[in-house]
Design an enzyme around this catalytic site. Structure first.
Site, PDB file in Angstrom:
ATOM      1  N   ARG A  53      64.890  68.815   0.962  1.00 31.68           N
ATOM      2  CA  ARG A  53      66.056  69.260   1.701  1.00 31.68           C
ATOM      3  C   ARG A  53      66.284  68.348   2.901  1.00 31.68           C
ATOM      4  O   ARG A  53      65.327  67.915   3.530  1.00 31.68           O
ATOM      5  CB  ARG A  53      65.865  70.690   2.206  1.00 31.68           C
ATOM      6  CG  ARG A  53      65.578  71.703   1.115  1.00 31.68           C
ATOM      7  CD  ARG A  53      65.278  73.061   1.743  1.00 31.68           C
ATOM      8  NE  ARG A  53      64.928  74.052   0.728  1.00 31.68           N
ATOM      9  CZ  ARG A  53      64.585  75.305   1.007  1.00 31.68           C
ATOM     10  NH1 ARG A  53      64.541  75.705   2.277  1.00 31.68           N
ATOM     11  NH2 ARG A  53      64.286  76.150   0.044  1.00 31.68           N
ATOM     12  N   ASP A  55      68.480  68.424   6.580  1.00 33.44           N
ATOM     13  CA  ASP A  55      69.170  69.368   7.454  1.00 33.44           C
ATOM     14  C   ASP A  55      70.586  68.900   7.772  1.00 33.44           C
ATOM     15  O   ASP A  55      70.987  67.783   7.420  1.00 33.44           O
ATOM     16  CB  ASP A  55      68.379  69.541   8.751  1.00 33.44           C
ATOM     17  CG  ASP A  55      67.070  70.296   8.541  1.00 33.44           C
ATOM     18  OD1 ASP A  55      66.990  71.081   7.584  1.00 33.44           O
ATOM     19  OD2 ASP A  55      66.142  70.100   9.343  1.00 33.44           O
ATOM     20  N   TYR A 116      61.258  57.937   5.440  1.00 29.76           N
ATOM     21  CA  TYR A 116      62.382  58.190   6.327  1.00 29.76           C
ATOM     22  C   TYR A 116      62.496  57.075   7.358  1.00 29.76           C
ATOM     23  O   TYR A 116      61.521  56.374   7.659  1.00 29.76           O
ATOM     24  CB  TYR A 116      62.194  59.506   7.094  1.00 29.76           C
ATOM     25  CG  TYR A 116      62.442  60.763   6.310  1.00 29.76           C
ATOM     26  CD1 TYR A 116      63.691  61.392   6.335  1.00 29.76           C
ATOM     27  CD2 TYR A 116      61.433  61.359   5.556  1.00 29.76           C
ATOM     28  CE1 TYR A 116      63.921  62.569   5.643  1.00 29.76           C
ATOM     29  CE2 TYR A 116      61.656  62.530   4.859  1.00 29.76           C
ATOM     30  CZ  TYR A 116      62.900  63.132   4.909  1.00 29.76           C
ATOM     31  OH  TYR A 116      63.109  64.305   4.207  1.00 29.76           O
ATOM     32  N   ARG A 201      61.789  64.449  12.913  1.00 31.60           N
ATOM     33  CA  ARG A 201      62.490  64.548  14.204  1.00 31.60           C
ATOM     34  C   ARG A 201      61.552  65.002  15.320  1.00 31.60           C
ATOM     35  O   ARG A 201      61.666  64.557  16.466  1.00 31.60           O
ATOM     36  CB  ARG A 201      63.678  65.490  14.075  1.00 31.60           C
ATOM     37  CG  ARG A 201      64.785  64.935  13.174  1.00 31.60           C
ATOM     38  CD  ARG A 201      65.767  66.003  12.761  1.00 31.60           C
ATOM     39  NE  ARG A 201      66.395  66.620  13.915  1.00 31.60           N
ATOM     40  CZ  ARG A 201      67.034  67.786  13.872  1.00 31.60           C
ATOM     41  NH1 ARG A 201      67.114  68.478  12.735  1.00 31.60           N
ATOM     42  NH2 ARG A 201      67.576  68.282  14.966  1.00 31.60           N
TER      43      ARG A 201
END
Length: 253
Positions: A53, A55, A116, A201
């Site tokens: 997933r 966000d 990422y 994050r």
């Protein structure tokens, strides 16, 4: 079910307009748009499973999704299907490949590695709005890279996880974590076998505590050992985050 085949769809998207990947009851998502295109093209209801997933506001340069269908064109001319589906999708979502896979292949559970990037820039730039995070001050990249070494390995990363997530374990193996300078600022690269919700994050926010706010490098060890989200730094904005690569043992990059 006889005649049903499984396919992986390799997609990318700009997440600015979407409330994340997963279908939401009262908000627009990437998965919802993909389902709409598949329904129009295949003329049947389909379900998709994504590798993970993202966000609200997070982007993906590469996400794999699996779907089951007996549509003959998917098997006989996947390139034509890519073209047709892209014509049905909005401009900010693209399908790059449709790959036939074995019937028990799973886009989420079979992934062995995910990567990422987090992008930061230092001067106002209208072309980086919603694509990179603007910082006024420049952090100490050498110090942050030394701190990155403390992230590597197999550890319990509860300290970087959003609360009340439904996972069996918070243990992940981080294989790469490093900052590199870019033309406009700097980019954080991180690769792991799996990630917890909001993990990247939160990691970036914690590294900025070291690079901008003077916390010692050992602060990373203290945060990880605490297994307490409140001990880590604040989560940086979503729009600087990109899912960039997913690895499967049977998919060629």
């Amino acid at each position: 079910m006889k005649g049903i085949n499984r396919y992986f769809l390799e997609i990318s998207y700009d997440g600015t307009a979407y409330h994340g990947w997963q279908v939401q009851p009262n908000a627009t998502s990437v998965q919802e748009k993909l389902h709409g295109a598949l329904h129009t093209f295949l003329r049947e209801e389909t379900e998709t499973i994504g590798a993970g997933r993202t966000d609200t506001g997070v982007h993906a340069r590469q996400l794999f999704v699996h779907v089951d269908s007996d549509h003959p064109l998917l098997q006989n001319d996947p390139a034509k299907c890519v073209h047709a589906l892209n014509a049905l999708l909005p401009f900010d979502i693209a399908i790059h490949r449709i790959i036939p896979v074995h019937t028990d292949a799973h886009a989420r559970f079979d992934a062995t590695e995910r990567s990422y990037e987090y992008h930061i820039h230092f001067e106002k730039n209208p072309f980086l709005v919603n694509r990179s995070t603007l910082l006024r001050d420049k952090p100490d990249i050498l110090k942050m890279n030394k701190a990155c070494a403390h992230l590597l390995g197999t550890k319990d990363f509860t300290c970087f996880s959003k609360s009340n997530t439904q996972v069996f374990t918070n243990i992940c193996t981080i294989k790469e974590a490093r900052w590199v300078e870019s033309k406009t600022g700097m980019v954080f690269h991180v690769t792991a076998d799996r990630f917890l919700r909001n993990m990247v994050r939160a990691i970036v926010g914690t590294l900025l505590e070291v690079g901008l706010k003077g916390k010692p490098i050992a602060y990373l060890d203290e945060v990880i050992a605490s297994q307490n989200r409140s001990k880590a730094g604040v989560s940086v904005p979503a729009h600087g985050l990109y899912l960039t690569k997913i690895v499967y043992p049977y998919i060629q990059q």
